[in-house]
Design a protein around this motif. Sequence first.
Motif, PDB file in Angstrom:
ATOM      1  N   ARG A   1     -96.663 -61.295   1.300  1.00 48.88           N
ATOM      2  CA  ARG A   1     -96.656 -61.160  -0.155  1.00 48.88           C
ATOM      3  C   ARG A   1     -98.020 -61.397  -0.775  1.00 48.88           C
ATOM      4  O   ARG A   1     -98.236 -61.082  -1.943  1.00 48.88           O
ATOM      5  CB  ARG A   1     -95.692 -62.181  -0.756  1.00 48.88           C
ATOM      6  N   TYR A   2     -98.922 -62.047  -0.031  1.00 46.46           N
ATOM      7  CA  TYR A   2    -100.214 -62.374  -0.618  1.00 46.46           C
ATOM      8  C   TYR A   2    -101.320 -61.443  -0.126  1.00 46.46           C
ATOM      9  O   TYR A   2    -102.488 -61.703  -0.324  1.00 46.46           O
ATOM     10  CB  TYR A   2    -100.534 -63.852  -0.354  1.00 46.46           C
ATOM     11  N   SER A   3    -100.943 -60.342   0.522  1.00 47.43           N
ATOM     12  CA  SER A   3    -101.919 -59.421   1.100  1.00 47.43           C
ATOM     13  C   SER A   3    -102.333 -58.293   0.162  1.00 47.43           C
ATOM     14  O   SER A   3    -102.367 -57.138   0.557  1.00 47.43           O
ATOM     15  CB  SER A   3    -101.383 -58.837   2.406  1.00 47.43           C
ATOM     16  N   TYR A   4    -102.626 -58.640  -1.047  1.00 46.22           N
ATOM     17  CA  TYR A   4    -103.262 -57.670  -1.934  1.00 46.22           C
ATOM     18  C   TYR A   4    -104.528 -58.345  -2.418  1.00 46.22           C
ATOM     19  O   TYR A   4    -104.761 -59.527  -2.137  1.00 46.22           O
ATOM     20  CB  TYR A   4    -102.340 -57.297  -3.106  1.00 46.22           C
ATOM     21  N   VAL A   5    -105.366 -57.614  -3.088  1.00 49.82           N
ATOM     22  CA  VAL A   5    -106.582 -58.214  -3.609  1.00 49.82           C
ATOM     23  C   VAL A   5    -106.685 -57.945  -5.104  1.00 49.82           C
ATOM     24  O   VAL A   5    -105.981 -57.097  -5.649  1.00 49.82           O
ATOM     25  CB  VAL A   5    -107.846 -57.673  -2.895  1.00 49.82           C
ATOM     26  N   SER A   6    -107.554 -58.705  -5.750  1.00 50.47           N
ATOM     27  CA  SER A   6    -107.911 -58.425  -7.139  1.00 50.47           C
ATOM     28  C   SER A   6    -109.213 -57.652  -7.097  1.00 50.47           C
ATOM     29  O   SER A   6    -110.161 -58.067  -6.425  1.00 50.47           O
ATOM     30  CB  SER A   6    -108.124 -59.734  -7.900  1.00 50.47           C
ATOM     31  N   LEU A   7    -109.254 -56.551  -7.798  1.00 48.10           N
ATOM     32  CA  LEU A   7    -110.468 -55.732  -7.802  1.00 48.10           C
ATOM     33  C   LEU A   7    -111.669 -56.547  -8.280  1.00 48.10           C
ATOM     34  O   LEU A   7    -111.606 -57.220  -9.310  1.00 48.10           O
ATOM     35  CB  LEU A   7    -110.267 -54.537  -8.746  1.00 48.10           C
TER      36      LEU A   7
END
Lengths: 134, 134, 134, 134
Positions: free
Chosen positions: C89-95
């Motif tokens: 669930r935490y495998s996205y990033v903030s641009l």
Amino acid sequence: MYRSRRDDPVTDREKLANDRFNCSERERAVFESGIKLATIYHQFVGTPVNLNTVEGLEKTISKAIEVQPYVESAKVSIPRSFFPEGSDRYSYVSLTGNMIDAVVVIRLGNTKVTAEMRYDEALQYPLMYISSIE
Amino acid sequence: MYRSRRDDPVTDREKLANDRFNCSERERAVFESGIKLATIYHQFVGTPVNLNTVEGLEKTISKAIEVQPYVESAKVSIPRSFFPEGSDRYSYVSLTGNMIDAVVVIRLGNTKVTAEMRYDEALQYPLMYISSIE
Amino acid sequence: MYRSRRDDPVTDREKLANDRFNCSERERAVFESGIKLATIYHQFVGTPVNLNTVEGLEKTISKAIEVQPYVESAKVSIPRSFFPEGSDRYSYVSLTGNMIDAVVVIRLGNTKVTAEMRYDEALQYPLMYISSIE
Amino acid sequence: MYRSRRDDPVTDREKLANDRFNCSERERAVFESGIKLATIYHQFVGTPVNLNTVEGLEKTISKAIEVQPYVESAKVSIPRSFFPEGSDRYSYVSLTGNMIDAVVVIRLGNTKVTAEMRYDEALQYPLMYISSIE
């Protein structure tokens, strides 16, 4: 809260807002705390800042949150370790989520919620979480 | 450009940046002024603000711009007429582009560029424009 | 500039805008290119994004820039190497600014300006610069 | 929740995140819903948009929210009535909070929370509220 006159605009608008919610006062306070932390993050990430301006930025973020409904206090700190020591024209940084430490206290009726945001070393993620509900 | 010492990090980084540009110093100063006005707009539009916090927000925006390269000064003012007089929990506003008056002065070498942003009544648009190049 | 009819709203508004500028057409085109690159940076830094949504985000940023005045094209790419391979669930990033590669082409009258933004390894900075003026 | 292996990175990170919270699962789901609505508002307000690009922007905002933890769905719509019919260079708008209609569904364990944001005519305010908790 005492209302002296039926047409008191303050109370009427708050009552209207209250009527939209299908949840307990406690849940609403929790909801507001989530709103406030994400406001800090998504409004201010990207702001240019250096060692000379960071204190003013911390205060401005805190105050921007404190003008919103039901906020008792908002404390924001940006650790000075994130700033480079150099002094050329490119020695400032853009604020990132990892740099933000925030503690927001919401008071709504008899409920007090404390929510925090801080970079979690283990998660490698700037986590927003609820630290207490009273 | 004179470099006193081979390991001077300031001069080296600035020289590197200069080498990326295919234009005159004057054009580069104009380019920087456009960057700064759009930074004001797109970073801060949406910020919650009321009559008590607006002065601090103006200063913080100015300082955020002044930490960026080649900015001599940045003055931001948000006319108080945009704020409602009410005092309930919902009597704050979100900063919009129409509320921002800004004057940014860029100095790069021998060039000084003044660029401004302000709501243009005739255009019905918050126009960014160059008011002088010296 | 020729105006076919006195009440043409398009021409009138553009003429009004033109009258605010104290600079050459070429300088104005340069100014607009700076505005557009900073808009990309300060509007979209902080956006949550992962490998599945990055293509849509690139297109949306490009189009947001292309609706603005005098933009002939805006190409935005976000290298896939910035994305973690994990799938929790935490495998996205903030641009962040370092992730943005952008090329904006401005056409204003007879002038065409190409400006770019990209992370500069030597500068350790997401540099915005003018690559050509024709 | 069953964990097949002690070194499962997904489960471990989620467990770490869970341990930070001092509240019920239901309250945490409510908290996440507040985060998501404020992310929509403060990340995207200010984005240039016109009638040709609005559909893509709606989708991109929805997807940016859906990549975040515990979001089952996020629907964003921007009423077309906000767009001017003119077609000159200045006929686009900057997204404001009043233009955003959003419905976010959070699922966390056995709890499903639906939270909404929409301009409230009576309040004259883009209200974020909880419409159901199941």
